[in-house]
Motif scaffolding. Structure first.
Motif, mmCIF file in Angstrom:
data_model
loop_
_atom_site.group_PDB
_atom_site.id
_atom_site.type_symbol
_atom_site.label_atom_id
_atom_site.label_comp_id
_atom_site.label_asym_id
_atom_site.label_seq_id
_atom_site.Cartn_x
_atom_site.Cartn_y
_atom_site.Cartn_z
ATOM 1 N N ARG A 120 81.002 -24.976 -28.960
ATOM 2 C CA ARG A 120 81.498 -25.212 -30.312
ATOM 3 C C ARG A 120 82.958 -24.794 -30.435
ATOM 4 O O ARG A 120 83.689 -25.304 -31.310
ATOM 5 N N LEU A 121 83.397 -23.895 -29.562
ATOM 6 C CA LEU A 121 84.796 -23.470 -29.511
ATOM 7 C C LEU A 121 85.535 -24.108 -28.339
ATOM 8 O O LEU A 121 86.732 -24.411 -28.438
ATOM 9 N N ILE A 122 84.836 -24.309 -27.228
ATOM 10 C CA ILE A 122 85.477 -24.876 -26.036
ATOM 11 C C ILE A 122 86.007 -26.280 -26.314
ATOM 12 O O ILE A 122 87.127 -26.623 -25.912
ATOM 13 N N ILE A 123 85.222 -27.115 -26.999
ATOM 14 C CA ILE A 123 85.627 -28.507 -27.211
ATOM 15 C C ILE A 123 86.895 -28.606 -28.070
ATOM 16 O O ILE A 123 87.860 -29.273 -27.669
ATOM 17 N N PRO A 124 86.969 -27.961 -29.250
ATOM 18 C CA PRO A 124 88.220 -28.064 -30.012
ATOM 19 C C PRO A 124 89.408 -27.410 -29.316
ATOM 20 O O PRO A 124 90.526 -27.936 -29.381
ATOM 21 N N LEU A 125 89.187 -26.274 -28.614
ATOM 22 C CA LEU A 125 90.303 -25.659 -27.903
ATOM 23 C C LEU A 125 90.747 -26.525 -26.726
ATOM 24 O O LEU A 125 91.945 -26.623 -26.429
ATOM 25 N N SER A 126 89.805 -27.181 -26.061
ATOM 26 C CA SER A 126 90.160 -28.106 -24.978
ATOM 27 C C SER A 126 91.009 -29.247 -25.512
ATOM 28 O O SER A 126 91.980 -29.674 -24.863
ATOM 29 N N VAL A 139 90.979 -29.254 -15.462
ATOM 30 C CA VAL A 139 91.684 -27.985 -15.610
ATOM 31 C C VAL A 139 91.467 -27.358 -16.980
ATOM 32 O O VAL A 139 91.147 -26.169 -17.099
ATOM 33 N N ILE A 140 91.638 -28.160 -18.040
ATOM 34 C CA ILE A 140 91.697 -27.615 -19.400
ATOM 35 C C ILE A 140 90.400 -26.918 -19.829
ATOM 36 O O ILE A 140 90.445 -25.817 -20.387
ATOM 37 N N PRO A 141 89.198 -27.501 -19.617
ATOM 38 C CA PRO A 141 87.983 -26.793 -20.045
ATOM 39 C C PRO A 141 87.806 -25.423 -19.391
ATOM 40 O O PRO A 141 87.288 -24.495 -20.010
ATOM 41 N N HIS A 142 88.251 -25.285 -18.133
ATOM 42 C CA HIS A 142 88.158 -23.983 -17.466
ATOM 43 C C HIS A 142 89.088 -22.970 -18.133
ATOM 44 O O HIS A 142 88.721 -21.797 -18.301
ATOM 45 N N ILE A 143 90.277 -23.412 -18.509
ATOM 46 C CA ILE A 143 91.196 -22.510 -19.210
ATOM 47 C C ILE A 143 90.592 -22.106 -20.552
ATOM 48 O O ILE A 143 90.642 -20.933 -20.952
ATOM 49 N N ALA A 144 90.006 -23.090 -21.252
ATOM 50 C CA ALA A 144 89.390 -22.796 -22.554
ATOM 51 C C ALA A 144 88.259 -21.781 -22.413
ATOM 52 O O ALA A 144 88.128 -20.861 -23.238
ATOM 53 N N ARG A 145 87.436 -21.916 -21.364
ATOM 54 C CA ARG A 145 86.336 -20.970 -21.160
ATOM 55 C C ARG A 145 86.858 -19.567 -20.850
ATOM 56 O O ARG A 145 86.259 -18.571 -21.262
ATOM 57 N N LYS A 146 87.966 -19.483 -20.116
ATOM 58 C CA LYS A 146 88.561 -18.175 -19.836
ATOM 59 C C LYS A 146 89.047 -17.504 -21.116
ATOM 60 O O LYS A 146 89.017 -16.285 -21.252
#
Length: 315
Positions: free
Chosen positions: A260-266, A246-253
C-alpha cells in the motif's frame, strides 16, 4: 519530483533562465522562440517521462509482489520485447497507423508475450516458480528481440526501430499525452488499490488463501494491470528496462514490505529516475542526445547483477 521536472525543463541543448521558464508556463507567448521550446518540446517530454517512469516502476512492483520474484520486471520478463515485436510488425505491414492504434498494438504484444511466458514457465512439473518465470521471460525476450531485429533488417526498418530498441521520450507531444495520461494514471490508481492484496500475496499463496483471499483473481488482475502499464509505456518510449527492477527494491528499503506504500512510492521514484535519465541523456553531450535506455541501464545493470548474486542460491 517537481524539482527534477523543473530542472529537466530548464536545461538542455539550449540553456534557459528560470525567469523564462516561469514566464512560458504562466504567460505563454507563441511568438517567442524560448517559449515555443518549453511549451512544445520540453514540457510534454518531461511530463511524459514522469508518468511513464511511474508506470514502469509500478508494473515492476506489482510483478515482484505477485510472483514473489525479486528479479521480476517488464523488461527482464520479456513483456517489453513482446510489445516491441508487434510494433515492428505494424511498422512493416501498417506503416501509417495512428498513435491510438499503436497503443493498442503495443498492448496486444505485451499480452501475447505475457501469456507465452506463463505458459512456458508452467509447462514443466512443479508449476510456475520465480526461477522458471525469470528463465522463461529471458527466453521469450531473446526470441522476440531476434524476430524484431530480423523484421527490421528484412523490411529496412532499422532507423525506424532504433528508437524502440534504445528508448527515448523526445518524440512525446501533447497529442500523445492526451491518450497516455488517462490510461496510465487510471492503471496506477488501480494498482494502488490492489496494494493490500499484493502485500498478502507476497507472503505466499497459502498464507493469502488462509486469510480468505482469492489468490488467482488477484494474480490475474495484478498481472493485467502490469501488462497495461508496460505495454502502453513501450508504445510511447520504447523498451526501456530496469526501472521496474530497481525502483521497487529502493522503495522497500525505505518503507518496508507494505505494498500500500510501496506502489505509490515506486511511482514517485520511477518518475524521478526517468526524468533525470532524460535530463542526463540531453546534457551529457549537447546538442546530441544519448538513448535514455542507456542512462537507465547504467543504474539497472549493476543493480541486476547485485540482485542475481544475492539470490544465487535460489537461482
Amino acid at each position: 519530483m517537481l524539482i527534477s521536472m523543473f530542472l529537466a525543463v530548464l536545461h538542455g541543448a539550449k540553456e534557459l533562465t528560470i525567469h523564462t521558464v516561469m514566464e512560458a508556463i504562466t504567460a505563454y507567448d507563441p511568438k517567442i522562440t524560448a517559449h515555443q521550446i518549453i511549451h512544445e518540446l520540453r514540457l510534454p517530454r518531461v511530463i511524459g517521462a514522469a508518468v511513464i517512469g511511474a508506470a514502469f516502476a509500478v508494473a515492476g512492483a506489482l510483478m515482484q509482489g505477485i510472483t514473489r520474484n525479486p528479479l521480476a520486471d517488464s523488461g527482464i520478463l520479456g513483456i517489453n520485447a513482446g510489445a516491441t515485436f508487434v510494433v515492428a510488425l505494424s511498422f512493416a505491414f501498417f506503416p501509417n497507423l495512428p498513435y491510438y492504434s499503436l497503443i493498442l498494438v503495443s498492448f496486444s504484444g505485451a499480452v501475447m508475450s505475457t501469456l507465452l511466458i506463463f505458459a512456458l514457465g508452467s509447462s514443466t512439473p512443479g508449476g510456475l516458480t520465480p526461477v522458471r518465470l525469470t528463465i522463461s521471460g529471458a527466453v521469450v525476450a531473446a526470441l522476440l528481440s531476434s524476430l524484431s531485429s530480423g523484421i527490421a533488417i528484412y523490411y529496412d526498418l532499422s532507423q525506424d526501430l532504433a528508437f524502440w530498441y534504445a528508448g527515448g521520450v523526445a518524440g512525446i507531444k501533447w497529442l500523445h499525452l492526451r491518450f497516455l495520461l488517462p490510461i496510465l494514471l487510471l492503471a496506477i490508481m488501480w494498482a494502488a488499490a490492489l496494494g493490500r492484496s499484493v502485500s498478502l500475496l507476497s507472503l505466499g499463496e497459502d498464507v493469502a488463501a488462509n486469510l480468505g483471499m482469492n489468490t488467482k483473481r488477484i494474480q490475474i488482475t495484478g498481472m493485467a494491470v502490469a501488462v497495461i502499464l508496460a505495454g502502453v509505456s513501450v508504445s510511447a518510449v520504447g523498451a526501456v528496462g530496469f526501472i521496474g527492477l530497481v525502483i521497487p527494491h529502493i522503495a522497500r528499503k525505505v518503507i518496508g514490505v507494505d505494498y500500500r506504500l510501496i506502489i505509490p512510492l515506486s511511482a514517485l521514484l520511477g518518475a524521478i529516475l526517468l526524468v533525470l535519465a532524460d535530463l542526463g541523456a540531453r546534457t551529457v553531450n549537447p546538442p546530441k542526445e544519448l538513448a535514455i535506455g542507456v542512462m537507465v541501464a547504467l543504474v539497472g545493470v549493476p543493480f541486476f547483477l547485485y540482485l542475481a548474486r544475492r539470490e544465487r542460491r535460489n537461482l
